[in-house]
Design an enzyme around this catalytic site. Sequence first.
Site, short mmCIF file in Angstrom:
data_model
loop_
_atom_site.label_atom_id
_atom_site.label_comp_id
_atom_site.label_asym_id
_atom_site.label_seq_id
_atom_site.Cartn_x
_atom_site.Cartn_y
_atom_site.Cartn_z
N LYS B 12 0.83 -1.35 -0.07
CA LYS B 12 -0.07 0.16 0.11
C LYS B 12 1.04 1.29 0.07
O LYS B 12 1.64 1.36 1.09
CB LYS B 12 -0.79 -0.02 1.38
CG LYS B 12 -1.94 0.90 1.13
CD LYS B 12 -3.08 0.72 0.13
CE LYS B 12 -4.40 0.09 0.78
NZ LYS B 12 -5.34 -0.33 -0.35
N THR B 57 -3.66 -5.35 0.69
CA THR B 57 -2.97 -4.19 1.06
C THR B 57 -3.83 -3.19 1.96
O THR B 57 -3.04 -2.33 2.56
CB THR B 57 -2.66 -3.18 -0.40
OG1 THR B 57 -4.07 -2.98 -0.82
CG2 THR B 57 -2.00 -4.20 -1.41
N PHE B 162 32.70 26.82 -14.72
CA PHE B 162 32.75 25.71 -15.61
C PHE B 162 33.47 26.00 -16.83
O PHE B 162 33.24 26.90 -17.90
CB PHE B 162 31.28 25.50 -15.90
CG PHE B 162 31.30 23.97 -16.82
CD1 PHE B 162 31.66 22.85 -15.80
CD2 PHE B 162 30.74 24.03 -17.90
CE1 PHE B 162 31.61 21.56 -16.82
CE2 PHE B 162 30.59 22.74 -18.60
CZ PHE B 162 30.93 21.62 -17.82
N ARG B 179 29.29 31.86 -12.37
CA ARG B 179 28.02 31.47 -12.57
C ARG B 179 27.24 31.36 -11.22
O ARG B 179 27.91 31.03 -10.33
CB ARG B 179 27.93 30.22 -13.54
CG ARG B 179 28.42 28.93 -13.04
CD ARG B 179 28.11 27.83 -13.82
NE ARG B 179 28.47 26.52 -13.22
CZ ARG B 179 28.09 25.29 -13.77
NH1 ARG B 179 27.75 25.37 -15.02
NH2 ARG B 179 28.64 24.41 -13.08
N HIS B 250 19.58 25.33 -14.51
CA HIS B 250 20.15 26.53 -15.21
C HIS B 250 19.67 27.90 -14.89
O HIS B 250 18.39 28.05 -15.11
CB HIS B 250 20.23 26.07 -16.58
CG HIS B 250 20.79 24.95 -16.92
ND1 HIS B 250 22.03 24.65 -16.51
CD2 HIS B 250 20.37 23.96 -17.86
CE1 HIS B 250 22.46 23.28 -17.13
NE2 HIS B 250 21.42 22.99 -17.74
#
Lengths: 301, 301, 301, 301
Positions: B12, B57, B162, B179, B250
């Site tokens: 469940k 369940t 980067f 960044r 981003h």
Amino acid sequence: MAIVLGPNRYGKAENRIVRIYRDTPRHEIHDISVSTALRGDFAAAHLAGDQSLVLPTDTQKQTAYSFAKEKGLLSIETYGLDLAGHFVDHVEPVQTARIEIEEFAWERVVIDGSEHDHTWVRRGQEVRTAAITVDGSGQDQRTWVVGGLKDLVILKSTGSEFTGFMHDEYTLLEPTGDRVMATSLDAGWRFSSTDVDWEAAYLQIKQILLRQFALVHSLALQQTLYEMGKAVLEACPFIAEIRLSAPNKHHFLYDLSPFGVENTNEVFHAADRPYGLIQATVLHDDAEDAGPAWDSYTGLV
Amino acid sequence: MAIVLGPNRYGKAENRIVRIYRDTPRHEIHDISVSTALRGDFAAAHLAGDQSLVLPTDTQKQTAYSFAKEKGLLSIETYGLDLAGHFVDHVEPVQTARIEIEEFAWERVVIDGSEHDHTWVRRGQEVRTAAITVDGSGQDQRTWVVGGLKDLVILKSTGSEFTGFMHDEYTLLEPTGDRVMATSLDAGWRFSSTDVDWEAAYLQIKQILLRQFALVHSLALQQTLYEMGKAVLEACPFIAEIRLSAPNKHHFLYDLSPFGVENTNEVFHAADRPYGLIQATVLHDDAEDAGPAWDSYTGLV
Amino acid sequence: MAIVLGPNRYGKAENRIVRIYRDTPRHEIHDISVSTALRGDFAAAHLAGDQSLVLPTDTQKQTAYSFAKEKGLLSIETYGLDLAGHFVDHVEPVQTARIEIEEFAWERVVIDGSEHDHTWVRRGQEVRTAAITVDGSGQDQRTWVVGGLKDLVILKSTGSEFTGFMHDEYTLLEPTGDRVMATSLDAGWRFSSTDVDWEAAYLQIKQILLRQFALVHSLALQQTLYEMGKAVLEACPFIAEIRLSAPNKHHFLYDLSPFGVENTNEVFHAADRPYGLIQATVLHDDAEDAGPAWDSYTGLV
Amino acid sequence: MAIVLGPNRYGKAENRIVRIYRDTPRHEIHDISVSTALRGDFAAAHLAGDQSLVLPTDTQKQTAYSFAKEKGLLSIETYGLDLAGHFVDHVEPVQTARIEIEEFAWERVVIDGSEHDHTWVRRGQEVRTAAITVDGSGQDQRTWVVGGLKDLVILKSTGSEFTGFMHDEYTLLEPTGDRVMATSLDAGWRFSSTDVDWEAAYLQIKQILLRQFALVHSLALQQTLYEMGKAVLEACPFIAEIRLSAPNKHHFLYDLSPFGVENTNEVFHAADRPYGLIQATVLHDDAEDAGPAWDSYTGLV
């Protein structure tokens, strides 16, 4: 019986702008979703496909991003006023501009007891909102500012009852003298002025809403909402009206008696749907007419 | 070339349980979504529709709610261990039980400088998670506990670059020395023991993750994740392995130059899709085999 | 300058009701989410916590489920009229009832060329909507019915241009003579009568909307929307007004020239946000006033 | 007891690519979300922040868009094989590439009985999926293709029972001889070959799944899933293994007896949470090892 064009508007919705202030090593961050909507002399675009009076939605987007630097992005109400004023004052066919903003709060990461200069964790609690409408030009220009919040999830585990209600032939509900009361509050408040300390106002109003939710012994969610709204109006002379929309997020006491387990308001099932939904307005009886203040474009209260 | 039944399980999912402790006027709240999954001798149910060894369940649900009172619901790891152990030890056909839990944190409303006794606002930040697996019985019983968190949204506005990356004929990206780096972190950590202060461990690990994200000058999200994971393992001898999954949310610098507006890392567009997605594991080289610890049922890391 | 209670309402939102007709081996299915909202003499509940005139939201739910059998659930407009009429006519304090419904369509599974009697797959396309408002009693009772749909995602890969638009200093957009136009249409149409074949009307209006979207050479989304609305009004004398809300789901031509690959309107990036958002109303110039017809409770157009 | 980097991968997730074929006036449309993930010699990026062997995720995105034109985008399995092969064969540090794709189906708008050439409505039903893994180079290169679907919402209003199940002290559920059975099916099927008519295979498998769901008298969802899987394997020699994940979307018979209304399996409450969740694998007993075929990156079955 002619067919005619009725009310219409257009704009760019959900521009996701993040503005960093980095003039000192201690940066600041403002993170918003902003939507712009224009009304005005746009019938030709609808009736004949003539775009000559249509400022593209792409241009509205460019303006929104550029204003985050040109005008700054500190209080969303101020930023929205700048942007709405620009469209009405500088784009000839625009009669009315509406700017709707959601702001997502961040808090500084704390390291060894100190707030970090340029690292944040998103707070994730309520979203702050604003809806600014500017109409007309020159002397006749009018402005409406609505602040607000949405998705403020609050719960009290006692101090709430629901009894003495009306019955008809479909009424099965049992009264309860002690229940969990929870909601995901949406609220909007209409300012009667633009001469306001927007940041202080937001914090004050949110605090009053929380305080009343906690302290008022609740006989019904209706009563709690009214007391929340009334307290805001009493404390904030610059607020003309407040609207509250509150789902009653039901917490059902779970029946454990088949297992010989006592459950004295300790174990609940938090249900999804359906839910009660209570909406109320509290206002000054001499408040000016709301005009287009609440004429939602993207669904803000 | 016979057709056969392969691995299977059932349970469940997403039981939404709220547990209030109210033994004193200062209540406590624990708010979880718990999923149960059982493996074992269930081939007859699949092959012949014979349910005689199938515990419904619905029963698993009842047990989960009742255990919130019978066993208590304080640390989700402990609650999960109780529940998994119950199914394996007391339901004959069950060979393996897996319990997956999400916990939603609440913080007390503060009024006039004091925390309120029974009113909370949902924190709304990250969701805490746990996945407990218990397999086998008696002497051979084995247990795996994975703690974790998901949706921890963090951002740094500088201290990330980067550069120096590989190029091929489809490479257009320009290197950047400064960044915005943001992610919505999912993490899972595998405990090497069950003799752990679960609450202290959670707070310690979350704090280390935040600290490293803030303090490591980032040359790439890969490096940041590794440093985050390594620091957790160094500080927590009771952790065998940590897995991190981090979307690179981003933030694109918005080009305002057409409007004559300078944008020195101040105005960004926060994009939705696509996004980079970095996944990494950091572990002790002598860590025991993970067995079914990471065999997700409902999607937890 | 007294503080007063303004407009308010309450009800039970998002009751998820599935109604099976099984009088013959060929079953029928109707699958809805229904919300009820009541306005009336409820000031005491807000001002004093007095529930004696408040019919619980739980009772509204019970009624909604029971009416699916008592009154039947075929056309959602009829079901909504039954339910709204009941609250206004049989619950003394109720002045106005509003019922908002979403209907999820299912289609029969086809096996060996034949539709199955009792197995369906959810169509998953647009959601059909209705909003019924009944106000007042006896001779003065008035009724408004709004039908509609939401999330009808449509796209045309040519036959759409956008040129000749206005420019200001923030305008960078290039005109295009051939673009992909896509939207996720929300529409609501206000009936001028309740003596309507609701099922035929729905199919007819949806078909007209699709037809116009396809056949009108689009000079702008504004023009397309107007032509869609006008055609509905021309064909359906029982419609007084139609409102359309259409996000411009941008499909940006992807620049493959850096790779020496020509892209003549063949490869697009389907963006999420931001998006243009165009809203327009088309109506008969002698249409009766809309009254509360569009006064949304849960967000339906 | 050293701390080491374990399994890791990175890529660009959820590239939303729309490919129009417009070589004739009758256009074709393919609409996908594609995610790329690379494994290989990337330890230096994690351990030292050295990106010299890291092909940016932006480059992976550019490649995915360009391949939609260069290689074409017809069957998602073929497109995925092209893309995965490219990364493994042409990017030196890449050892393994995995491509996960979701495809959103569109159907042509029908006007006056004819399908329109360039206008579609999104079907909105199930999402088709594919996951392609290519590992190694040259002679040793191996390939795994998993097709699939998700969110196929199906319901049968009779022909389903649930009786004879196990009881323990927490079992309250009553057996039922006639219930609504509904699920939102996720399925993945592993091909034993790449020499397959992918489009025909998809339609065939989907049809078999629907057929078995409809025709098998269900004694439990477990049995239904097994029969669905078995029938696919029997009919499709090119399938080695199928995995099915099926939430049991409970439809609870609503008790109308307090209102004197009979409810003979006609009115149901469609519940959200919790839900049963059944997962099963059906496979050929001599199927090759699955290797990384099921090693999900973004959550596909």
